[in-house]
Design a protein around this motif. Structure first.
Motif, PDB file in Angstrom:
ATOM      1  N   ALA A  83       9.890  -0.183   8.536  1.00 13.09           N
ATOM      2  CA  ALA A  83      10.385   0.327   7.534  1.00 13.09           C
ATOM      3  C   ALA A  83      11.958  -0.024   7.628  1.00 13.09           C
ATOM      4  O   ALA A  83      12.673  -0.046   6.446  1.00 13.09           O
ATOM      5  CB  ALA A  83      10.227   1.718   7.576  1.00 13.09           C
ATOM      6  N   ARG A  84      12.449  -0.141   8.573  1.00 16.92           N
ATOM      7  CA  ARG A  84      13.919  -0.518   8.757  1.00 16.92           C
ATOM      8  C   ARG A  84      13.983  -1.824   8.247  1.00 16.92           C
ATOM      9  O   ARG A  84      15.046  -2.466   8.076  1.00 16.92           O
ATOM     10  CB  ARG A  84      14.602  -0.397  10.178  1.00 16.92           C
ATOM     11  N   GLU A  85      12.959  -2.702   8.448  1.00 20.61           N
ATOM     12  CA  GLU A  85      12.996  -4.330   8.157  1.00 20.61           C
ATOM     13  C   GLU A  85      12.826  -4.219   6.622  1.00 20.61           C
ATOM     14  O   GLU A  85      12.734  -5.556   6.267  1.00 20.61           O
ATOM     15  CB  GLU A  85      11.901  -4.896   8.963  1.00 20.61           C
ATOM     16  N   GLY A  86      12.529  -3.264   5.804  1.00 19.66           N
ATOM     17  CA  GLY A  86      12.313  -3.273   4.481  1.00 19.66           C
ATOM     18  C   GLY A  86      10.975  -3.221   4.109  1.00 19.66           C
ATOM     19  O   GLY A  86      10.465  -3.133   2.924  1.00 19.66           O
ATOM     20  N   TYR A  87       9.914  -2.827   4.912  1.00 20.39           N
ATOM     21  CA  TYR A  87       8.741  -2.423   4.595  1.00 20.39           C
ATOM     22  C   TYR A  87       8.718  -1.035   4.040  1.00 20.39           C
ATOM     23  O   TYR A  87       9.431  -0.229   4.311  1.00 20.39           O
ATOM     24  CB  TYR A  87       7.684  -2.661   5.549  1.00 20.39           C
ATOM     25  N   ARG A  88       7.669  -0.645   3.225  1.00 13.47           N
ATOM     26  CA  ARG A  88       7.501   0.737   2.622  1.00 13.47           C
ATOM     27  C   ARG A  88       6.392   1.266   3.324  1.00 13.47           C
ATOM     28  O   ARG A  88       5.067   0.699   3.279  1.00 13.47           O
ATOM     29  CB  ARG A  88       7.319   0.743   1.237  1.00 13.47           C
ATOM     30  N   VAL A  89       6.460   2.397   3.682  1.00 12.36           N
ATOM     31  CA  VAL A  89       5.093   3.265   4.394  1.00 12.36           C
ATOM     32  C   VAL A  89       4.357   3.871   3.277  1.00 12.36           C
ATOM     33  O   VAL A  89       4.901   4.629   2.572  1.00 12.36           O
ATOM     34  CB  VAL A  89       5.813   4.033   5.689  1.00 12.36           C
ATOM     35  N   LEU A  90       3.094   3.231   3.088  1.00  7.44           N
ATOM     36  CA  LEU A  90       2.110   3.912   1.959  1.00  7.44           C
ATOM     37  C   LEU A  90       1.512   5.062   2.742  1.00  7.44           C
ATOM     38  O   LEU A  90       1.176   6.009   1.862  1.00  7.44           O
ATOM     39  CB  LEU A  90       1.163   2.641   1.585  1.00  7.44           C
ATOM     40  N   GLY A 103       5.942  -8.945   0.056  1.00  9.46           N
ATOM     41  CA  GLY A 103       4.848  -9.776  -0.515  1.00  9.46           C
ATOM     42  C   GLY A 103       3.438  -9.430   0.345  1.00  9.46           C
ATOM     43  O   GLY A 103       2.623 -10.165  -0.004  1.00  9.46           O
ATOM     44  N   GLU A 104       3.503  -8.590   1.110  1.00 16.13           N
ATOM     45  CA  GLU A 104       2.240  -8.278   2.015  1.00 16.13           C
ATOM     46  C   GLU A 104       1.934  -7.090   2.175  1.00 16.13           C
ATOM     47  O   GLU A 104       2.631  -6.138   1.986  1.00 16.13           O
ATOM     48  CB  GLU A 104       2.353  -9.310   3.167  1.00 16.13           C
ATOM     49  N   ARG A 105       0.801  -6.651   2.344  1.00 20.86           N
ATOM     50  CA  ARG A 105       0.177  -5.360   2.907  1.00 20.86           C
ATOM     51  C   ARG A 105       0.039  -5.455   4.300  1.00 20.86           C
ATOM     52  O   ARG A 105      -1.049  -6.150   4.694  1.00 20.86           O
ATOM     53  CB  ARG A 105      -0.836  -5.107   2.094  1.00 20.86           C
ATOM     54  N   VAL A 106       0.221  -4.746   5.146  1.00 23.05           N
ATOM     55  CA  VAL A 106       0.107  -4.607   6.839  1.00 23.05           C
ATOM     56  C   VAL A 106      -0.860  -3.405   7.135  1.00 23.05           C
ATOM     57  O   VAL A 106       0.021  -2.483   6.712  1.00 23.05           O
ATOM     58  CB  VAL A 106       1.330  -4.794   7.460  1.00 23.05           C
ATOM     59  N   LEU A 107      -1.751  -3.753   7.718  1.00 19.40           N
ATOM     60  CA  LEU A 107      -2.200  -2.317   8.432  1.00 19.40           C
ATOM     61  C   LEU A 107      -2.018  -2.390   9.895  1.00 19.40           C
ATOM     62  O   LEU A 107      -2.300  -3.624  10.564  1.00 19.40           O
ATOM     63  CB  LEU A 107      -3.916  -2.691   8.193  1.00 19.40           C
ATOM     64  N   SER A 128      -7.135  -3.574   1.532  1.00 20.25           N
ATOM     65  CA  SER A 128      -6.518  -4.437   0.727  1.00 20.25           C
ATOM     66  C   SER A 128      -5.448  -5.037   1.503  1.00 20.25           C
ATOM     67  O   SER A 128      -4.565  -5.798   0.963  1.00 20.25           O
ATOM     68  CB  SER A 128      -5.980  -3.557  -0.470  1.00 20.25           C
ATOM     69  N   ALA A 129      -5.283  -4.878   2.732  1.00 20.94           N
ATOM     70  CA  ALA A 129      -4.617  -5.266   3.849  1.00 20.94           C
ATOM     71  C   ALA A 129      -4.704  -6.696   3.979  1.00 20.94           C
ATOM     72  O   ALA A 129      -5.821  -7.350   4.132  1.00 20.94           O
ATOM     73  CB  ALA A 129      -4.528  -4.455   5.133  1.00 20.94           C
ATOM     74  N   THR A 130      -3.569  -7.384   3.635  1.00 21.77           N
ATOM     75  CA  THR A 130      -3.397  -8.959   3.794  1.00 21.77           C
ATOM     76  C   THR A 130      -3.297  -9.296   5.503  1.00 21.77           C
ATOM     77  O   THR A 130      -3.442 -10.337   5.968  1.00 21.77           O
ATOM     78  CB  THR A 130      -2.124  -9.706   3.308  1.00 21.77           C
ATOM     79  N   ARG A 131      -2.725  -8.267   6.385  1.00 27.20           N
ATOM     80  CA  ARG A 131      -2.502  -8.496   7.649  1.00 27.20           C
ATOM     81  C   ARG A 131      -2.893  -7.282   8.476  1.00 27.20           C
ATOM     82  O   ARG A 131      -2.543  -6.484   8.187  1.00 27.20           O
ATOM     83  CB  ARG A 131      -1.087  -9.007   7.887  1.00 27.20           C
ATOM     84  N   VAL A 132      -3.447  -7.635   9.663  1.00 26.35           N
ATOM     85  CA  VAL A 132      -3.487  -6.533  10.520  1.00 26.35           C
ATOM     86  C   VAL A 132      -3.050  -6.537  11.957  1.00 26.35           C
ATOM     87  O   VAL A 132      -3.078  -7.714  12.510  1.00 26.35           O
ATOM     88  CB  VAL A 132      -5.182  -6.391  10.922  1.00 26.35           C
ATOM     89  N   VAL A 133      -2.096  -5.536  12.132  1.00 24.39           N
ATOM     90  CA  VAL A 133      -1.291  -5.531  13.436  1.00 24.39           C
ATOM     91  C   VAL A 133      -1.971  -4.518  14.337  1.00 24.39           C
ATOM     92  O   VAL A 133      -2.076  -3.407  14.153  1.00 24.39           O
ATOM     93  CB  VAL A 133       0.167  -5.477  13.308  1.00 24.39           C
ATOM     94  N   VAL A 134      -2.374  -5.103  15.603  1.00 23.39           N
ATOM     95  CA  VAL A 134      -3.064  -4.175  16.358  1.00 23.39           C
ATOM     96  C   VAL A 134      -2.117  -3.835  17.530  1.00 23.39           C
ATOM     97  O   VAL A 134      -1.863  -4.895  18.314  1.00 23.39           O
ATOM     98  CB  VAL A 134      -4.702  -4.609  17.166  1.00 23.39           C
ATOM     99  N   LEU A 135      -1.839  -2.481  17.997  1.00 21.04           N
ATOM    100  CA  LEU A 135      -0.880  -2.235  19.115  1.00 21.04           C
ATOM    101  C   LEU A 135      -1.769  -1.824  20.204  1.00 21.04           C
ATOM    102  O   LEU A 135      -2.557  -0.901  19.904  1.00 21.04           O
ATOM    103  CB  LEU A 135       0.148  -1.092  18.355  1.00 21.04           C
TER     104      LEU A 135
END
Length: 156
Positions: A83-90, A103-107, A128-135
């Motif tokens: 969010a600090r990098e400019g992403y919006r938490v949905l 321009g992307e939706r991240v899960l 609808s996520a275009t990228r998945v990040v697994v922690l």
């Protein structure tokens, strides 16, 4: 309900909650038994105590386990960093978060064990996520087809 803010907006470690909400609010919540600490590898994490669970309309005799709390904490931290990098938490709930930006939706998905395959989406928003990040906690086996970020468990 103000005393439950570190849980409703969190989870937070005791240190993070004191910095964000102030020592006085956290101390009062602990004194009133609205919140209580649960020990994890990341430090004590605040969860609803007996009185807090009653205020939330839940049974008063349940305490979340440390493992899922750690994963939820790591997802919250990563979502706030993005969010600090400019992403919006949905949406952020437990070990999952969906963010939108650049321009992307991240899960974001947190997991405690080895990762076998790409996590399945739970609803249309996640699908609808275009990228998945697994922690995953550090030292967990990872697969190269999925974007995986190892998170150092000992850092605060």
């Amino acid at each position: 309900m103000e005393l439950l803010a570190p849980w409703l907006e969190g989870p937070f470690t005791l240190k993070e909650a004191s910095e964000r909400y102030g020592e006085a609010l956290v101390a009062e919540a602990l004194r009133e038994r609205v919140l209580k600490p649960v020990m994890t590898r990341l430090g004590p994490v605040l969860v609803p105590g007996g009185r807090g669970r009653v205020l939330l309309g839940l049974t008063r005799y349940y305490t979340p386990r440390p493992g899922p709390l750690e994963v939820a904490l790591l997802v919250r931290r990563q979502a706030e960093a993005m969010a600090r990098e400019g992403y919006r938490v949905l949406r952020r709930q437990g070990a999952r978060a969906i963010l939108e930006g650049n321009g992307e939706r991240v899960l974001l998905v947190g997991t405690r064990g080895p990762l076998g395959r790409r996590p399945k989406p739970q609803d249309d928003l996640e699908a609808s996520a275009t990228r998945v990040v697994v922690l995953v906690p550090e030292g967990t086996v990872k697969r190269s087809r999925i974007e995986v970020r190892e998170v150092e468990v000992g850092s605060a």
